[in-house]
Design an enzyme around this catalytic site. Sequence first.
Site, PDB file in Angstrom:
ATOM      1  N   MET A 131      36.854  -1.814 -28.070  1.00 22.11           N
ATOM      2  CA  MET A 131      36.497  -1.109 -29.303  1.00 22.11           C
ATOM      3  C   MET A 131      37.315  -1.677 -30.469  1.00 22.11           C
ATOM      4  SD  MET A 131      35.438   2.713 -28.321  1.00 22.11           S
ATOM      5  CE  MET A 131      37.039   3.466 -28.323  1.00 22.11           C
TER       6      MET A 131
ATOM      7  N   ALA B 146      40.701  -3.240 -32.527  1.00 26.72           N
ATOM      8  CA  ALA B 146      42.144  -2.933 -32.634  1.00 26.72           C
ATOM      9  C   ALA B 146      42.871  -3.613 -31.473  1.00 26.72           C
ATOM     10  CB  ALA B 146      42.393  -1.421 -32.647  1.00 26.72           C
ATOM     11  N   LEU B 147      42.579  -4.878 -31.305  1.00 23.60           N
ATOM     12  CA  LEU B 147      43.040  -5.606 -30.123  1.00 23.60           C
ATOM     13  C   LEU B 147      44.562  -5.825 -30.143  1.00 23.60           C
ATOM     14  CD1 LEU B 147      40.227  -8.321 -29.751  1.00 23.60           C
ATOM     15  CD2 LEU B 147      40.266  -5.945 -28.970  1.00 23.60           C
ATOM     16  N   HIS B 148      45.155  -5.749 -28.962  1.00 27.99           N
ATOM     17  CA  HIS B 148      46.589  -5.971 -28.809  1.00 27.99           C
ATOM     18  C   HIS B 148      46.810  -6.839 -27.566  1.00 27.99           C
ATOM     19  CE1 HIS B 148      46.120  -2.938 -25.753  1.00 27.99           C
ATOM     20  NE2 HIS B 148      45.727  -2.045 -26.649  1.00 27.99           N
TER      21      HIS B 148
ATOM     22  N   HIS C 171      44.667  -6.373 -24.504  1.00 28.04           N
ATOM     23  CA  HIS C 171      43.348  -7.015 -24.548  1.00 28.04           C
ATOM     24  C   HIS C 171      43.486  -8.526 -24.317  1.00 28.04           C
ATOM     25  CE1 HIS C 171      42.610  -3.350 -27.101  1.00 28.04           C
ATOM     26  NE2 HIS C 171      41.584  -3.276 -26.270  1.00 28.04           N
TER      27      HIS C 171
ATOM     28  N   GLN D 111      31.088   8.086 -27.256  1.00 25.20           N
ATOM     29  CA  GLN D 111      32.206   8.515 -26.414  1.00 25.20           C
ATOM     30  C   GLN D 111      33.252   9.330 -27.171  1.00 25.20           C
ATOM     31  OE1 GLN D 111      33.061   4.237 -25.500  1.00 25.20           O
ATOM     32  NE2 GLN D 111      35.184   4.896 -25.423  1.00 25.20           N
TER      33      GLN D 111
ATOM     34  N   LYS E 258      44.892   0.510 -17.248  1.00 22.25           N
ATOM     35  CA  LYS E 258      45.434   1.559 -18.115  1.00 22.25           C
ATOM     36  C   LYS E 258      44.468   2.739 -18.212  1.00 22.25           C
ATOM     37  CE  LYS E 258      47.480   3.206 -22.008  1.00 22.25           C
ATOM     38  NZ  LYS E 258      46.355   3.805 -22.658  1.00 22.25           N
TER      39      LYS E 258
ATOM     40  N   SER F 210      48.704   0.353 -26.128  1.00 23.27           N
ATOM     41  CA  SER F 210      47.522   1.143 -26.463  1.00 23.27           C
ATOM     42  C   SER F 210      47.256   0.997 -27.955  1.00 23.27           C
ATOM     43  CB  SER F 210      47.782   2.624 -26.148  1.00 23.27           C
ATOM     44  OG  SER F 210      46.848   3.435 -26.824  1.00 23.27           O
ATOM     45  N   SER F 211      45.986   1.011 -28.322  1.00 27.87           N
ATOM     46  CA  SER F 211      45.634   0.954 -29.752  1.00 27.87           C
ATOM     47  C   SER F 211      46.222   2.154 -30.487  1.00 27.87           C
ATOM     48  CB  SER F 211      44.112   0.962 -29.918  1.00 27.87           C
ATOM     49  OG  SER F 211      43.556  -0.090 -29.186  1.00 27.87           O
TER      50      SER F 211
END
Length: 271
Positions: free
Chosen positions: A27, A29-31, A34, A58, A147, A183-184
């Site tokens: 979705m 907001a990649l970190h 990802h 969702q 996760k 986590s985003s």
Amino acid sequence: MRVVDERGDLSAVRDGLRGRVAVVMTMGALHEGHAALLRAARRSADHVVATIFVNPLQFGPAEDLDRYPRTLAADLALCEREGVDAVFTPAPHVVYPDGPPVVRVTAGPLGAVLEGASRPGHFDGVLTVVCKLLHLTRPDVALFGQKDAQQLAGIRRMVRDLDLPVQVVAVPTVREPDGLALSSRNRYLSADERRAALVLHRALECARAAGDAGAGRALVQAEPGVELEYLERVHGTSFAADPDGDLVVVAARVGSTRLIDNIVLDDPQEG
Ligand code: PAF
């Protein structure tokens, strides 16, 4: 790297990919979590397709869809760095051309416990979009983070129950050196909240060492600023509470940010 936002363009790009294709659905907001998924995807296939789509289906009515972080330029740069072949970035009307779908995938009992109980309809929304994105991207393998363990279990079950022709691969949770799972949502934590949030991983480790959830629960409950929602030892497929289960899962609110984490009890990579 090709970036496409229409179904026809995605289909044309997909038709041109020869060999084994992996998909990583996100979705945005990649970190680094990802990035680990994309690297694992590269190792498991000849080509990698990523999807970036904030799926309205969702989100519950009380969850702020509009507040979800959107960082497309940075996300595309990360995909490029990780050697992604194509990124699908559809708008909601491309994924749901007739509006909210009338026919949906339901998560069954898994959708009613723990995360499902806290977020009614959430897993139906996840499974519906994952099913659609699998059809649109036609991968041989799809990679998801450990996760989101309950999401992963739901996707595995859907693939089995609906005979979807894809291999599902779990990628271990990526943690900061101090144990915080990436986590985003971590971006919403203040410095004090981030410090308090470390109790989640400590509690999971404590539950693992004790072999039971109670000790971990007490740790979280004693942490100021952290409101425990659940910490349970569960069966890793059904997510039913199970004193012999292979997974411990936790959800808590740290300030106004809701965080989840889990630990696989017999995983040599954890701990
Ligand atoms: O894990 C996520 O980011 C989402 O739930 C997913 C799998 C991309 C579906 O929207």
